[in-house]
Enzyme design. Structure first.
Site, short mmCIF file in Angstrom:
data_model
loop_
_atom_site.label_atom_id
_atom_site.label_comp_id
_atom_site.label_asym_id
_atom_site.label_seq_id
_atom_site.Cartn_x
_atom_site.Cartn_y
_atom_site.Cartn_z
N TYR A 1 0.68 -6.31 -3.26
CA TYR A 1 0.17 -6.55 -1.91
C TYR A 1 -0.20 -5.24 -1.22
O TYR A 1 0.39 -4.19 -1.48
CB TYR A 1 1.22 -7.26 -1.06
CG TYR A 1 0.91 -8.72 -0.79
CD1 TYR A 1 -0.13 -9.08 0.05
CD2 TYR A 1 1.66 -9.73 -1.37
CE1 TYR A 1 -0.43 -10.41 0.31
CE2 TYR A 1 1.38 -11.07 -1.12
CZ TYR A 1 0.34 -11.41 -0.27
OH TYR A 1 0.06 -12.72 -0.01
N ASP B 1 10.82 -4.97 2.22
CA ASP B 1 9.94 -3.96 1.66
C ASP B 1 10.16 -2.58 2.26
O ASP B 1 10.01 -1.57 1.58
CB ASP B 1 8.48 -4.38 1.83
CG ASP B 1 8.09 -5.48 0.84
OD1 ASP B 1 8.66 -5.49 -0.28
OD2 ASP B 1 7.26 -6.33 1.18
#
Length: 646
Positions: free
Chosen positions: A387, A303
């Protein structure tokens, strides 16, 4: 009452540089981009992935050995014909792009601008529209498409192209929570240079859930009653002092930074005038999904390395994200098309009560001594599609440092048929399952315990094997094992394993090296086959702590450019093959926090925060409790008429 303090001094919204380690300002980013564009080889228009302060140059400026501000840019030709790392020196004499290093054009991370363009390309694609029509979805304007990195699963026919794939979600209205309605089996593949939808995989029609997942108040009935106001009052103001990006609080001094890749960074942490850490940040996040279904098996994301923590940083709100007397810092990063982007209130700093610091009740004398603990918290939040992650660095009055990672947001779900078994996840809604997955956080700690030269020792508990020394069978010793060569280690709670970061120069009055203790209570392991993408693409997850000597070109635990990388080609597991000494050197530790996430229905449609931790504590750094000088709360409250503290 809650209150907030302003961000660092600004002029027209651009932070003023007061120290060489301050983050790049909007003006500096604009100047660096202009200098790079002036060369001509980027073409016009061009794309960019990140502007990064050259910290080594900044430290030379601090030492008086250099001048100016040096930024590193990653620039790409929009046609994919070239990409470069570009060094730009900003100075009073003029701005100059001093060095151009070619980069594989596939490798720079995916910008937020590119992700939005890829989603738009899908919605405009006849291929995508046709596949969605098979599912009865004829208005694709409400479809959400998240551009996901292809790491390890690039089709051979697209080798050499910078491609991504999309996970697809459907909204029934503009304000619908699309993540509650996954469109299973639809996988668009997009060329990220041309924004061409190359194909749309269709793995078969599965009904889209009709069950909503609203997150707004009242979405599941009336709000809970009986909640009284909880206010944080500091009538005399907070106990910290801020000078630009420099903070001092309760014996601590440090600097706050903000980078494109890592987001929040802490520099030069000292406690009571003694150095502890030179640098601390969450360096990488890797999230593999453990389900073989058609819209999950590809999911394994770096990420930070593939998207960047800086651009994903939230703007925080007083009373919602932060409670109390808050000092905010803005964050500025380089947007995908070359413009600086400023995130207001990107970093939140406040102090809070933390229960008991130490206490003893003397039963013989009827005297109680107690001190309350207070901690300083520096935090920020990143949203990665569904998320949300919070990173909370806490400093304590006894010299401890804690990192708490808060995980929340929405589970990445898949569609299922009614009655389907869910062997690799949990059912969380009508026709929806959330797969098992993992979160790994690679932390970077440049240590400086009582100076720049440190060493590392591993410590564990061990029963005394000699019956003569252990006649009652209860004798247990701590065993210290020096680690003299760079290495990777695993945690073992069963033996109370932890690590000591020791000064190579200083000892305490007991003759021991002054040290800080590192504990990593939250870890997991990979369950992937050794030949799997998740096992080979991010080898750093196979250890819980890595240790290397500092090297200016070894910056990211999972590698410099994980996007489209050959699995395992770069990163800490490669560097440590050099078998360099870590005995009495500038030391870098790379703890790996991890959690194995088996979803629960109670985590749908949004996940209550779960937290994992890392702790650094003085271990022989002091000769006694360093918090004996904390004022007695009884004395402080004695004058209050309703005080019970006496």
């Amino acid at each position: 009452m809650s209150a907030c303090h302003t961000s660092p001094e600004s002029d027209g919204g651009r932070s003023v540089r007061s120290h060489p380690l301050d983050p790049p300002t909007a003006d500096e980013i604009s100047r660096a981009v202009a200098a790079a564009r002036a060369d001509g080889r980027l073409g016009d228009p061009a794309r960019f992935w990140g502007a990064t302060l050259d910290e080594a140059h900044a430290r030379r400026v601090v030492a008086g050995a250099a001048t100016g501000v040096r930024l590193g840019l990653v620039g790409m030709r929009i046609d994919g014909a070239g990409a470069w790392e570009i060094d730009v020196l900003l100075s009073d004499a003029g701005d100059e792009a001093t060095d151009w290093r070619p980069v594989d054009p596939r490798r720079p991370g995916i910008t937020s601008d590119e992700a939005r363009a890829a989603a738009r390309a899908c919605r405009e694609s006849p291929l995508f529209q046709e596949v969605m029509a098979r599912r009865g979805i004829h208005d694709v304007s409400l479809c959400m498409i998240d551009a996901e990195s292809m790491g390890g699963f690039e089709p051979a026919k697209y080798r050499g192209r910078r491609v991504t794939w999309g996970t697809v979600w459907h909204r029934t209205t503009e304000d619908d929570n699309g993540y509650a309605r996954p469109v299973q089996g639809v996988v668009p593949i997009i060329d990220m240079h041309t924004m061409e939808v190359l194909e749309v995989e269709d793995h078969g029609v599965i009904p889209v859930s009709t069950e909503a997942g609203p997150l707004t108040t009242g979405g599941f009935g009336p709000d809970r009653t009986g909640l009284k106001a909880l206010e944080v009052v500091q009538k005399d103001g907070p106990s910290f002092d801020v000078d630009g990006w420099r903070v001092s609080w309760q014996g601590w001094t440090f600097r706050i930074g903000f980078t494109h890749r890592e987001g929040l960074v802490l520099y030069d942490l000292e406690f009571l005038g003694r150095s502890v850490l030179k640098r601390a940040a969450c360096n990488e996040m890797y999230v593999p999904y453990l389900d073989s279904n058609s819209t999950q098996y590809r999911k394994n994301f770096f990420d930070w390395g593939e998207y960047g923590a800086g651009p994903l940083t939230n703007s925080l709100a007083l009373g919602c994200d932060c409670l109390g007397v808050i000092h905010y810092f803005d964050g500025t990063h380089l947007g995908g098309y070359g413009d600086p982007v400023t995130i207001k209130n990107a970093i939140c700093m406040h102090e809070e009560d933390n229960s008991i610091l130490w206490k003893h009740n003397d039963l013989r004398r009827g005297v109680s001594e107690v001190r309350r603990s207070r901690r300083l918290i520096v935090s920020n939040f990143q949203t990665v599609a569904n998320y949300d992650y919070g990173f909370y660095w806490s400093l304590y009055q006894d010299g401890r440092i804690e990192l708490e990672v808060k995980l929340t947001g929405i589970l990445s779900a898949s569609g299922i048929n009614a009655g389907d078994e869910v062997p690799y996840g949990r059912k969380v809604s009508e026709l929806v399952q959330a797969p098992i997955h993992q979160h790994y956080f690679g932390i970077r700690l440049d240590t400086a315990v009582d100076g720049e030269l440190n060493r590392l020792a591993e410590v564990h508990a061990e029963a005394e094997p000699d019956p003569a020394l252990n006649p009652y069978g209860n004798a247990v010793r701590f065993v210290r094992e020096p680690l003299t060569v760079e290495t990777g280690r695993r945690n073992d709670p069963g033996t109370a394993r932890h690590w000591r970061i020791e000064s190579a120069d200083r000892t305490n009055r007991y003759g021991e090296p002054t040290a800080y203790q590192l504990r990593i209570p939250d870890t997991t392991r990979s369950f992937g086959r050794p030949d799997s993408v998740m096992a080979t693409r991010a080898p750093f997850i196979h250890q819980h702590l890595w240790a290397t000597p500092y090297a200016a070109d070894e910056n990211f635990i999972g590698g410099q450019y994980p996007n489209h990388a050959e699995p395992g080609e770069d990163g800490v597991h490669v560097w440590q093959r050099q078998r360099r000494s870590i005995d009495g050197v500038p030391l870098v530790l790379w703890p790996v926090l991890g959690t194995h996430h088996l979803p629960r229905p109670e985590q749908w449609p949004v996940m209550p925060v779960e937290a994992i931790h890392l702790t650094l504590a003085p271990d022989g750094f002091f000769d006694r409790n360093p918090a004996l000088d904390i004022p007695d709360p009884a004395a402080a409250r004695a004058a209050e008429p309703d005080s019970c503290c006496s």
